[in-house]
Design a protein around this motif. Structure first.
Motif, mmCIF file in Angstrom:
data_model
loop_
_atom_site.group_PDB
_atom_site.id
_atom_site.type_symbol
_atom_site.label_atom_id
_atom_site.label_comp_id
_atom_site.label_asym_id
_atom_site.label_seq_id
_atom_site.Cartn_x
_atom_site.Cartn_y
_atom_site.Cartn_z
ATOM 1 N N ALA A 232 78.895 55.926 25.335
ATOM 2 C CA ALA A 232 79.749 56.388 26.286
ATOM 3 C C ALA A 232 79.189 56.800 27.548
ATOM 4 N N LYS A 233 78.207 57.304 27.800
ATOM 5 C CA LYS A 233 77.583 57.531 28.918
ATOM 6 C C LYS A 233 77.100 56.391 29.619
ATOM 7 N N PHE A 234 76.872 55.182 29.051
ATOM 8 C CA PHE A 234 76.432 53.876 29.470
ATOM 9 C C PHE A 234 77.646 53.163 30.163
ATOM 10 N N ILE A 235 78.815 53.291 29.502
ATOM 11 C CA ILE A 235 79.937 52.803 29.996
ATOM 12 C C ILE A 235 80.458 53.735 31.295
ATOM 13 N N PHE A 236 80.506 54.832 31.170
ATOM 14 C CA PHE A 236 80.698 55.563 32.416
ATOM 15 C C PHE A 236 80.006 55.188 33.501
ATOM 16 N N ASP A 237 78.553 55.084 33.421
ATOM 17 C CA ASP A 237 77.741 54.625 34.351
ATOM 18 C C ASP A 237 78.039 53.489 35.312
ATOM 19 N N LEU A 238 78.387 52.519 34.246
ATOM 20 C CA LEU A 238 78.731 51.251 34.839
ATOM 21 C C LEU A 238 80.061 51.133 35.443
ATOM 22 N N SER A 239 81.251 51.904 34.892
ATOM 23 C CA SER A 239 82.434 51.908 35.478
ATOM 24 C C SER A 239 82.362 52.928 36.880
ATOM 25 N N TRP A 240 81.694 53.986 37.019
ATOM 26 C CA TRP A 240 81.599 54.851 38.050
ATOM 27 C C TRP A 240 80.668 54.185 39.093
ATOM 28 N N ASP A 241 79.715 53.432 39.039
ATOM 29 C CA ASP A 241 78.933 52.707 39.708
ATOM 30 C C ASP A 241 79.941 51.614 40.457
ATOM 31 N N HIS A 242 80.561 50.914 39.671
ATOM 32 C CA HIS A 242 81.510 49.655 40.114
ATOM 33 C C HIS A 242 82.490 50.284 41.099
ATOM 34 N N TYR A 243 82.929 51.419 40.682
ATOM 35 C CA TYR A 243 84.214 51.886 41.565
ATOM 36 C C TYR A 243 83.531 52.494 42.900
ATOM 37 N N PHE B 204 75.066 48.308 40.303
ATOM 38 C CA PHE B 204 74.882 49.462 39.449
ATOM 39 C C PHE B 204 73.483 50.235 39.347
ATOM 40 N N PRO B 205 73.500 51.048 40.605
ATOM 41 C CA PRO B 205 71.991 51.791 40.557
ATOM 42 C C PRO B 205 71.653 52.550 39.690
ATOM 43 N N THR B 206 72.651 53.419 38.977
ATOM 44 C CA THR B 206 72.222 54.412 38.105
ATOM 45 C C THR B 206 71.642 53.919 36.899
ATOM 46 N N PHE B 207 72.344 52.753 36.307
ATOM 47 C CA PHE B 207 71.735 52.067 35.189
ATOM 48 C C PHE B 207 70.526 51.320 35.476
ATOM 49 N N PHE B 208 70.271 50.578 36.592
ATOM 50 C CA PHE B 208 69.236 49.787 36.920
ATOM 51 C C PHE B 208 68.010 50.817 37.444
ATOM 52 N N THR B 209 68.310 52.028 37.965
ATOM 53 C CA THR B 209 67.344 53.081 38.113
ATOM 54 C C THR B 209 66.724 53.481 36.830
ATOM 55 N N ALA B 210 67.408 53.908 35.734
ATOM 56 C CA ALA B 210 67.033 54.657 34.519
ATOM 57 C C ALA B 210 66.481 53.631 33.898
ATOM 58 N N LEU B 211 66.875 52.218 33.903
ATOM 59 C CA LEU B 211 66.287 51.299 32.924
ATOM 60 C C LEU B 211 64.644 51.158 32.779
ATOM 61 N N PRO B 212 64.202 51.150 33.971
ATOM 62 C CA PRO B 212 62.823 50.965 33.939
ATOM 63 C C PRO B 212 61.896 52.196 33.505
ATOM 64 N N ARG B 213 62.546 53.374 33.276
ATOM 65 C CA ARG B 213 62.216 54.611 33.000
ATOM 66 C C ARG B 213 62.115 54.837 31.658
ATOM 67 N N ASP C 144 74.916 62.380 43.317
ATOM 68 C CA ASP C 144 76.142 61.974 42.712
ATOM 69 C C ASP C 144 76.575 63.053 41.907
ATOM 70 N N PRO C 145 77.546 63.935 42.484
ATOM 71 C CA PRO C 145 77.837 65.182 41.768
ATOM 72 C C PRO C 145 78.802 64.846 40.692
ATOM 73 N N VAL C 146 79.721 63.792 40.756
ATOM 74 C CA VAL C 146 80.566 63.448 39.716
ATOM 75 C C VAL C 146 79.799 63.151 38.622
ATOM 76 N N SER C 147 78.762 62.111 38.415
ATOM 77 C CA SER C 147 77.845 61.706 37.295
ATOM 78 C C SER C 147 77.207 63.020 36.899
ATOM 79 N N ALA C 148 76.784 63.717 37.816
ATOM 80 C CA ALA C 148 75.960 64.969 37.353
ATOM 81 C C ALA C 148 76.948 65.881 36.443
ATOM 82 N N CYS C 149 78.080 66.185 36.874
ATOM 83 C CA CYS C 149 79.066 67.127 36.090
ATOM 84 C C CYS C 149 79.277 66.380 34.594
ATOM 85 N N PHE C 150 79.584 65.002 34.574
ATOM 86 C CA PHE C 150 79.983 64.385 33.629
ATOM 87 C C PHE C 150 78.777 64.291 32.653
#
Length: 542
Positions: free
Chosen positions: A258-269, A379-388, A220-226
């Motif tokens: 702010a990162k949490f909101i971005f993760d949800l918004s970008w994954d939804h998009y 929302f793969p980013t959040f749910f992948t990070a959540l258990p970690r 995910d290059p966009v999320s990596a840069c942000f």
């Protein structure tokens, strides 16, 4: 000792018993009503809480100590520390989910030696890709990170405790600790270089047949840069605003949100535009898709090891753990290791069919599982990070703070302060070495370096030392609490527990004995050199 009674002794005994079970957990099987035979463990998550429950029932502690252990006293705020810890962990873990650390590990500079930097996840990928034994790299990274953390006020939660507890200006704190940091770094490097001498620890070109392409593993290059920019800005703002005595959690938490909101918004998009695969109703209701390829595609997002270079189970050869690695093509580098389930033997299948495990609220649990699978696909980013995320460390840390408040209530802080005065005679140089050695030891037996720092801060304040001796003790404690993380137990610091957790998530098992073995020499050298520099500083200044 006149104020010490049976309640005081019980409190102290349970405090150390809980620490023993944190270091060496006790597991056993019990049979519970409606649940059946299950395995219970008294360890990191449960031992301190059980100790608090017993002490509360025995009236050794009360609601006031529980509140003080969470809210804090004497300008020491435990919640400040843990909000900072979880917020930074979320931003770092979601950054790792994008694949940027793995991509960095495969980065070439015109065929020359690959670039490398520090970081738990990065070194796992880098050592796997290059075929290096990761032990030297991981131990060195852990030692360097914890040694460097003594310089800045925000480098370690223990620094926050010391500056607030002894009312030390942030700039003055850095001025006091810069020389001990440099001396400890040199001593640590010398010890590590001696231990890890040999060809197999030297950087070399990647062990691959084809040309490696970092983009193949950058999911995910966009999320990596942000995420990279946001984390860099957050740390910069924290360093700047910390000099204005603003609680650190008030700075870091908004960035994490702010990162949490971005993760949800970008994954939804990405989900609505079909940039990530959708999960159909059949797959959601049945769990993982039936064929193995579909299962691999679903789990790929949560894993981050290349197939051919993923570290396998750690083996202990002559006390030096090693990893197996094989040569890979560039296309295989981007593949992900999916451990295949073993086929159960006929005997075990028969046993399972004869005695199925009871499930409470099976229907409700299945509905929740379906909802979870759908949300995880959306929302793969959040749910992948959540258990970690290290949520398990929160009750552990708060429990340790509460137990220390219990020691204070039962008079042990006053007793320890009396012993400290008798041993040091309130002199500056003895105070430096006593606090330094006690700090390193207590990191291992008093609930992380944060617990040790709070305990020793309370003792030194009750001892009512002269200003010069109190300042010397504070700087000695700053050195001890940071290098004390490079110690004998993972629970010597929250960083150590998180470090162990990250390695487990990457498929690496690190034994407690090996951790202590490799840290012993660097810790001895850093303790001696660091406290010697603090002594010299105090002699010159006072």
């Amino acid at each position: 000792m006149s104020d010490i009674d049976r309640f005081s002794i019980v409190t102290l005994v349970l405090f150390f018993l809980s620490t023993i079970f944190v270091i060496q957990p006790l597991s056993f099987h019990v049979r519970l009503p409606f649940i059946g035979r299950t395995r219970l463990t008294i360890g990191l998550m449960t031992a301190p809480i059980i100790a608090i429950a017993i002490l509360w029932a025995a009236q050794c502690i009360g609601a006031t100590q529980i509140r003080d252990g969470i809210v804090g006293t004497d300008n020491i705020k435990p919640y400040n520390i843990l909000i900072l810890f979880i917020s930074l962990a979320y931003m770092a873990i979601t950054l790792d989910v994008t694949g940027i650390l793995q991509a960095a590990a495969f980065w070439h500079d015109c065929g020359e030696r690959p670039h490398y930097s520090l970081g738990h996840g990065f070194l796992v990928y880098y050592t796997a890709a290059t075929g290096l034994e990761p032990i030297a790299w991981l131990i060195s990274e852990f030692a360097a990170a914890n040694t460097a953390s003594m310089v800045l006020f925000v480098g370690n939660p223990t620094n926050v405790v010391i500056c607030e507890g002894f009312r030390i200006n942030n700039a003055a704190f850095t001025a006091y600790t810069i020389l001990p940091f440099l001396a400890c770094s040199v001593a640590c490097y010398a010890g590590l270089a001696f231990q890890f001498r040999g060809e197999k620890h030297v950087p070399r070109r990647l062990n691959a047949m084809g040309e490696l392409k970092p983009r193949e593993v950058l999911r995910d290059p966009v999320s990596a840069c942000f995420g990279s920019i946001l984390l860099a800005v957050c740390l910069t703002v924290v360093i700047v605003l910390s000099f204005f005595h603003i609680d650190v959690w008030k700075i870091v938490l908004p960035f994490a949100v702010a990162k949490f909101i971005f993760d949800l918004s970008w994954d939804h998009y990405r989900y609505v535009t079909d940039r990530i695969p959708r999960l159909d109703a059949k797959a959601a209701s049945e769990g993982h898709p039936g064929d193995e390829d579909a299962m691999v595609s679903e789990l790929k997002r949560a894993m981050s090891m290349p197939t051919s270079q993923a570290p396998t189970e750690m083996t202990d050869v002559e006390r030096r753990p090693t990893f197996a690695s094989v040569t890979a093509t560039s296309s295989e580098i981007a593949a992900i290791t999916i451990p295949k389930a073993r086929s159960p033997s006929p005997e075990s299948s028969k046993t399972i069919s004869q005695a199925p495990e009871p499930r409470i609220f099976a229907e409700q649990r299945e509905k929740l599982a379906i909802v979870h699978r759908r949300l995880a696909a959306h929302f793969p980013t959040f749910f992948t990070a959540l258990p970690r995320l290290p949520f398990g460390l929160i009750p552990f840390a708060f429990s340790q703070f509460i137990l220390i408040e219990g020691l204070a209530r039962q008079g042990w802080i006053d007793v320890f302060a009396t012993w400290f005065v008798k041993a040091s005679h309130r002199q500056m140089i003895p105070a430096v070495w006593l606090v330094g050695f006690l700090g390193v030891i207590l990191c291992n037996i008093s609930g992380t370096n944060i617990g040790a720092t709070i305990l020793l801060t309370k003792i030194v304040r009750v001892a009512e030392l002269p200003d010069s001796s109190a300042r010397a003790a504070a700087i000695s404690l700053a050195v001890a609490s940071n290098i004390g993380a490079v110690s004998f137990t993972f629970s010597a610091s929250l960083a150590g527990l998180l470090w162990q957790s990250i390695l487990k998530q990457k498929g690496i098992t690190f034994r407690q004995l090996d951790f202590a073995f490799w840290n012993t020499l660097p810790l001895i050298l850093m303790t001696a050199v660091g406290l010697a520099i603090v002594t010299a500083e105090m002699v010159v200044l006072y």
